[in-house]
Design a protein around this motif. Structure first.
Motif, PDB file in Angstrom:
ATOM      1  N   ARG A 101      -1.425   8.194  57.634  1.00  0.00           N
ATOM      2  CA  ARG A 101      -1.065   9.445  58.317  1.00  0.00           C
ATOM      3  C   ARG A 101      -1.611  10.673  57.594  1.00  0.00           C
ATOM      4  O   ARG A 101      -1.242  10.938  56.449  1.00  0.00           O
ATOM      5  N   SER A 164      -4.515  -1.673  54.806  1.00  0.00           N
ATOM      6  CA  SER A 164      -3.472  -1.306  55.766  1.00  0.00           C
ATOM      7  C   SER A 164      -2.085  -1.530  55.193  1.00  0.00           C
ATOM      8  O   SER A 164      -1.124  -0.903  55.630  1.00  0.00           O
ATOM      9  N   HIS A 165      -1.986  -2.452  54.284  1.00  0.00           N
ATOM     10  CA  HIS A 165      -0.687  -2.868  53.775  1.00  0.00           C
ATOM     11  C   HIS A 165       0.005  -1.709  53.088  1.00  0.00           C
ATOM     12  O   HIS A 165      -0.356  -1.315  51.974  1.00  0.00           O
ATOM     13  N   GLY A 199       4.963   7.030  54.062  1.00  0.00           N
ATOM     14  CA  GLY A 199       5.644   7.192  55.340  1.00  0.00           C
ATOM     15  C   GLY A 199       7.109   6.849  55.094  1.00  0.00           C
ATOM     16  O   GLY A 199       7.430   6.087  54.179  1.00  0.00           O
ATOM     17  N   ASP A 200       7.999   7.417  55.891  1.00  0.00           N
ATOM     18  CA  ASP A 200       9.425   7.189  55.629  1.00  0.00           C
ATOM     19  C   ASP A 200       9.801   5.714  55.759  1.00  0.00           C
ATOM     20  O   ASP A 200      10.564   5.175  54.957  1.00  0.00           O
ATOM     21  N   ALA A 201       9.267   5.054  56.782  1.00  0.00           N
ATOM     22  CA  ALA A 201       9.677   3.663  57.029  1.00  0.00           C
ATOM     23  C   ALA A 201       9.153   2.754  55.921  1.00  0.00           C
ATOM     24  O   ALA A 201       9.879   1.900  55.401  1.00  0.00           O
ATOM     25  N   ALA A 202       7.912   2.967  55.538  1.00  0.00           N
ATOM     26  CA  ALA A 202       7.328   2.132  54.494  1.00  0.00           C
ATOM     27  C   ALA A 202       8.030   2.392  53.163  1.00  0.00           C
ATOM     28  O   ALA A 202       8.313   1.457  52.389  1.00  0.00           O
ATOM     29  N   GLN A 206       9.506  -1.227  51.998  1.00  0.00           N
ATOM     30  CA  GLN A 206       8.632  -2.086  51.209  1.00  0.00           C
ATOM     31  C   GLN A 206       9.139  -2.210  49.767  1.00  0.00           C
ATOM     32  O   GLN A 206       9.253  -1.214  49.043  1.00  0.00           O
ATOM     33  N   ASN A 233       8.981  11.225  59.413  1.00  0.00           N
ATOM     34  CA  ASN A 233       9.086  11.519  60.847  1.00  0.00           C
ATOM     35  C   ASN A 233      10.075  10.574  61.530  1.00  0.00           C
ATOM     36  O   ASN A 233      10.054  10.398  62.719  1.00  0.00           O
ATOM     37  N   ARG A 298       6.676  13.849  64.749  1.00  0.00           N
ATOM     38  CA  ARG A 298       5.317  13.415  65.029  1.00  0.00           C
ATOM     39  C   ARG A 298       5.001  13.808  66.456  1.00  0.00           C
ATOM     40  O   ARG A 298       5.649  13.344  67.382  1.00  0.00           O
ATOM     41  N   HIS A 302       2.098   6.912  67.523  1.00  0.00           N
ATOM     42  CA  HIS A 302       1.789   6.418  66.181  1.00  0.00           C
ATOM     43  C   HIS A 302       0.318   6.680  65.832  1.00  0.00           C
ATOM     44  O   HIS A 302      -0.019   7.129  64.753  1.00  0.00           O
TER      45      HIS A 302
HETATM   46  C1  LIG Z   1       3.078  -3.939  54.887  1.00  0.00           C
HETATM   47  C2  LIG Z   1       2.819  -3.453  56.286  1.00  0.00           C
HETATM   48  N1  LIG Z   1       3.582  -3.906  57.297  1.00  0.00           N
HETATM   49  C3  LIG Z   1       3.366  -3.480  58.556  1.00  0.00           C
HETATM   50  C4  LIG Z   1       2.359  -2.595  58.835  1.00  0.00           C
HETATM   51  C5  LIG Z   1       2.079  -2.144  60.279  1.00  0.00           C
HETATM   52  N2  LIG Z   1       2.370  -0.680  60.403  1.00  0.00           N
HETATM   53  C6  LIG Z   1       1.398   0.227  60.378  1.00  0.00           C
HETATM   54  S1  LIG Z   1       1.988   1.790  60.482  1.00  0.00           S
HETATM   55  C7  LIG Z   1       3.564   1.251  60.594  1.00  0.00           C
HETATM   56  C8  LIG Z   1       4.682   2.232  60.720  1.00  0.00           C
HETATM   57  C9  LIG Z   1       4.782   3.050  59.488  1.00  0.00           C
HETATM   58  O1  LIG Z   1       5.831   3.948  59.570  1.00  0.00           O
HETATM   59  P1  LIG Z   1       5.984   5.058  58.480  1.00  0.00           P
HETATM   60  O2  LIG Z   1       5.898   4.477  57.116  1.00  0.00           O
HETATM   61  O3  LIG Z   1       7.227   5.834  58.781  1.00  0.00           O
HETATM   62  O4  LIG Z   1       4.672   5.958  58.691  1.00  0.00           O
HETATM   63  P2  LIG Z   1       4.282   6.874  59.954  1.00  0.00           P
HETATM   64  O5  LIG Z   1       3.277   6.090  60.748  1.00  0.00           O
HETATM   65  O6  LIG Z   1       5.544   7.178  60.685  1.00  0.00           O
HETATM   66  O7  LIG Z   1       3.670   8.085  59.348  1.00  0.00           O
HETATM   67  C10 LIG Z   1       3.625  -0.136  60.556  1.00  0.00           C
HETATM   68  C11 LIG Z   1       4.864  -0.932  60.653  1.00  0.00           C
HETATM   69  C12 LIG Z   1       1.568  -2.169  57.756  1.00  0.00           C
HETATM   70  N3  LIG Z   1       0.534  -1.345  57.941  1.00  0.00           N
HETATM   71  N4  LIG Z   1       1.836  -2.579  56.498  1.00  0.00           N
END
Ligand SMILES: Cc1ncc(C[n+]2csc(CCOP(=O)(O)OP(=O)(O)O)c2C)c(N)n1
Ligand SMILES: [Mg+2]
Length: 812
Positions: A101, A164-165, A199-202, A206, A233, A298, A302
């Motif tokens: 992002r 990507s990870h 990113g907030d979700a990651a 993770q 976001n 956002r 995505h």
């Molecule tokens: C380890 C891993 N699992 C799944 C994905 C697939 N993936 C790509 S972007 C995403 C969402 C990420 O959300 P966030 O961290 O909040 O970032 P944002 O896109 O909202 O900025 C996912 C699940 C990935 N890239 N890496």
């Protein structure tokens, strides 16, 4: 805790009073958040760049993924503020890691990559230069040295390439930062720092995030504080600041790792700027981690191809009505008289023009050069056009004097009045006897390799769980005084007056984090031997992502070579399904050499060319001497490749697993293949079977052969370097025994180990003229049995097959 309308701070889990008071003072002091008009104008200009960059990309390539920043455009001024403030406090090198992002925007407007270099990545007609397979544009790294306009000081910015990870690059950034600090003697992190974006979700999900944070507490791994910025976001869109503060996940992370977290509403650029200043100051004051949580929304899906209204219709209706932050802030500054409307519009058209001109220039690019995206240059290591300085490797042997000197230090305590444990005294005494007899065992071989490289100015860093002593209690690189608490001695650092330093460090109980860290450390310089040792080889699979995403394909994707060494204890010793297998089959399956094509064996420097072309080197040494040579070769080669070594357990103390100094003297080399040299080799025409094997099963095979009195009939050849495959030497071996049938023998199960890798290559070597038979365990789901008796029965069965000259008759 809320301090002003758009800022929330959480730090109550921090139990240091001084730190808590410091934070309170930064946020509770009335009127502390003041900015000059000049600062406000700079902030506006940065927002203009951030916003117009995304708009430009959208205009030119509306159907291309770019993972735009719309909704969190403040990220650019936020990062620039952190960098300005850190530069002011003495930092001159910032190493960054970030996800998709806003990455292109960060490259353009923070790191200042030439815009045409970014734009030409969107041109689908451009061919890639032939330097590997490359990667998508929002993964590539970057290195740039420039003047910081605010402080007028030099600053180097590096963005580490990543897969990507999500979050996988975090420990890599840390390791690279630690290395850069180490090389410039920055023991407190005053000059080199790391910034990690999430990113907030990651960030919340993770586990590697937590593994990386915890490295901060360990002296050999700490980078003295990282500023983390979360692009949050997750709550979608809200104008309600209370919602911003209730964002749970990043806070949960911060609480677990004991870092203060500053939440800030990204719709308030001045609040963001203030929080970032405080975060940078926190880091330079306390040298601890801190998290800035940019609570934003956002604007698009995505990615730009995504329709957010499919799943969040009401939220996105509201988002569409929302004024962009640039517009709001510009209106505010115009109303305050800080800028006037024409000045603002001028700023916009100035930047748009920059983009248009770069776009025009990007049309002149004829080819995509991945090397422009290198995150870690190695000045002087290659020629100017990036080639190795030679295509040969000198002898890896050493003089008798050097071997004896290192051996003597390795078997003594080089400081006065230091009492070591009685058991250790016995180990050192045995080492001393080996040295007197001009031989080495495994531990001494490693000592010789390390000690000699240190003499040559090569820094060595060995990291992993219990590596100081060695999992199998054979290494003992750190001596502990039995009478004085915490008094230690590292004899390896007492070898030579001007030697390079040796770092040996017990890591935290993490594979993913620590291997990533060491990979990052190895990235910084080619003139260091960086080794990661797994407690047992099978534990490497919790670091699989670092292996799959970085170590195996790193050079192909991102050009940068890496010389990291993985030491993976491996071997079937009846210890059960775990602790037995480092999974050689997996490493071998990922090698890039072709099993079906015989390379040109006449080529000059065939062995070195093969190494140069491979993606990594996989070896399984059967002698300490060969282990010594391969470690030294790793540095004496004119290029760098990851080296995977399956290391032994029982051979560490096996009386036959010894090497004489004679095989380590000047002129000697690593042996990719160790040919049979017993009676069978002297009358090769009598040999009925040529057995190929690798590693410790060799000792079982020779014992069995002797017991059966078959030394004339069966030749045993060891493949020490599995990949790149030694086609040339193996062809010689096969040709030497024209009447022999060929068999591969391994102790691993048939679907594991080396069989699937070796068999087709051996067949290619001999132009498929003969079968290659198999002697080994049957296929299995688990790597080894949990039953000792079954283990021994299986072993005997495979030895029976290996020496039964009729075993394969019925198949022919
Ligand atoms: C380890 C891993 N699992 C799944 C994905 C697939 N993936 C790509 S972007 C995403 C969402 C990420 O959300 P966030 O961290 O909040 O970032 P944002 O896109 O909202 O900025 C996912 C699940 C990935 N890239 N890496
Ligand atoms: Mg998110």
């Amino acid at each position: 805790m809320a301090y002003c309308q758009h800022i929330g701070v959480e730090f109550m889990f921090i139990n240091d009073l001084e730190q808590c008071q410091w934070i309170r003072q930064k946020f509770e002091t009335p009127g502390i958040m003041q900015f000059t008009n000049e600062e406000k104008r700079t902030l506006l200009a940065r927002l203009v760049r951030s916003t117009r960059f995304e708009e430009f990309l959208q205009r030119k390539w509306s159907s291309e993924k770019r993972f735009g920043l719309e909704g969190c455009e403040v990220l650019i001024p936020a990062l620039k503020t952190i960098i300005d403030k850190s530069s002011e406090n003495g930092v001159d090198y910032v190493i960054m890691g970030m996800p998709h992002r806003g990455r292109l925007n960060v490259l353009a407007n923070v790191i200042r990559k030439e815009l045409e270099q970014i734009f030409c990545q969107f041109d689908s007609k451009l061919e890639a230069a032939d330097e590997g397979s490359g990667d998508v544009k929002y993964h590539l790294g970057m290195y740039h040295r420039r003047i910081n306009r605010v402080t007028d000081r030099n600053i180097t910015l590096s963005l580490v390439a990543n897969p990507s990870h999500l979050e996988a690059a975090d420990p890599v950034v840390m390791g690279k930062t630690k290395a850069e600090q180490f090389y410039c003697g920055d023991t407190e992190g005053k000059k080199v720092m790391s910034i990690l974006l999430h990113g907030d979700a990651a960030f919340a999900g993770q586990g590697i995030v937590y593994e990386t944070f915890h490295l901060s507490d360990l002296p050999s791994y700490t980078t003295h504080g990282t500023v983390h910025v979360v692009v949050n976001n997750q709550i979608g869109f809200t104008t309600d600041p209370r919602m911003a503060r209730s964002s749970p996940y990043p806070t949960d992370v911060a609480r677990v790792v004991n870092a203060p977290i500053f939440h800030v509403n990204s719709d308030d650029p001045e609040a963001v700027m203030y929080v970032c200043k405080v975060a940078a100051e926190w880091r330079s004051t306390f040298h601890k981690d801190v998290v800035v949580d940019l609570v934003c929304y956002r604007r698009n899906g995505h990615n730009e191809m995504d329709e957010p209204m499919f799943t969040q219709p009401l939220m996105y209706k509201q988002i569409r009505k929302q004024k962009p932050v640039l517009q709001k802030y510009a209106e505010l500054l115009v109303s305050q008289g800080v800028v006037n409307q024409p000045e603002y519009e001028e700023e916009i058209s100035k930047y748009d023009k920059i983009c248009e001109e770069a776009f025009a220039r990007s049309k002149d690019e004829k080819i995509l050069h991945i090397k422009h995206w290198l995150d870690s240059p190695w000045p002087g290591f290659f020629t100017l056009d990036g080639q190795p300085r030679s295509m040969s490797c000198p002898s890896t042997g050493l003089t008798e004097d050097i071997l004896a000197h290192i051996g003597n230090v390795a078997s003594s305590v080089p400081v006065e009045n230091f009492t070591i444990h009685g058991g250790l005294s016995r180990i050192l005494k045995t080492r001393g006897e080996l040295v007197k007899n001009r031989t080495v065992d495994w531990a001494l071989a490693e000592y010789m390799a390390f000690g000699s490289l240190l003499k040559e100015g090569i820094h060595i860093r060995l990291s992993g769980q219990d590596v100081e002593r060695g999992t199998f209690s054979h290494r003992h690189h750190v001596l502990h005084d039995q009478n004085v608490d915490k008094r230690t001695c590292i004899p390896m650092n007492h070898l030579w007056p001007n030697q390079a330093p040796y770092t040996v460090c017990n890591s935290s109980l993490s594979e993913y984090g620590v291997l990533g860290f060491e990979l990052g450390f190895a990235m910084a310089s080619p003139n260091a031997l960086v080794l990661w040792e797994a407690q047992f080889g099978d534990f490497h699979n919790t670091a699989q992502c670092i292996i799959d995403q970085f170590i195996c394909p790193g050079q192909a994707k991102w050009v940068r070579q890496n010389g990291i060494v993985l030491l993976l204890p491996h071997g079937m010793e009846g210890m059960g399904p775990e602790h037995s297998s480092a999974r050689p089959e997996r490493f071998l399956q990922m090698c890039n050499d072709d099993p079906d094509v015989l390379p040109n064996l006449e080529e000059a420097n065939f062995d070195i060319n093969q190494l140069y072309d491979c993606n990594w080197v996989v070896v399984n040494c059967s002698t300490p001497g060969n282990f010594f040579h391969v470690l030294r070769r790793q540095i004496l080669l004119p290029f760098r490749k990851p080296l995977i070594i399956f290391t032994p357990k029982s051979l560490l103390r096996h009386p036959e697993a010894r090497t004489s100094f004679d095989e380590m003297l000047p002129g000697t080399h690593f042996q990719r293949v160790i040919p049979e040299d017993g009676p069978a080799a002297h009358n090769p025409e009598n040999v009925k079977r040529l057995l190929f094997c690798t590693g410790k099963v060799y000792y079982d095979l020779t014992r069995e052969r002797k017991a059966r009195s078959m030394v004339e009939q069966v030749a045993i050849t060891r493949i020490e370097q599995l990949s790149p495959f030694p086609f040339d030497l193996l062809l010689q071996e096969v040709q030497k025994y024209p009447g022999a049938e060929l068999a591969w023998c391994q102790e691993e199960h048939k679907n594991q180990g080396y069989y699937d890798y070796v068999k087709p290559r051996l067949r290619t070597t001999i132009s498929r003229a003969k079968p290659v038979w198999y002697a080994g365990r049957d296929p299995a789901a688990a790597p080894a049995t949990g039953n000792k008796k079954t283990h021994l029965t299986e072993l005997q069965r495979l030895l029976d097959t290996a020496f039964d000259l009729d075993a394969f008759k019925n198949f022919s």
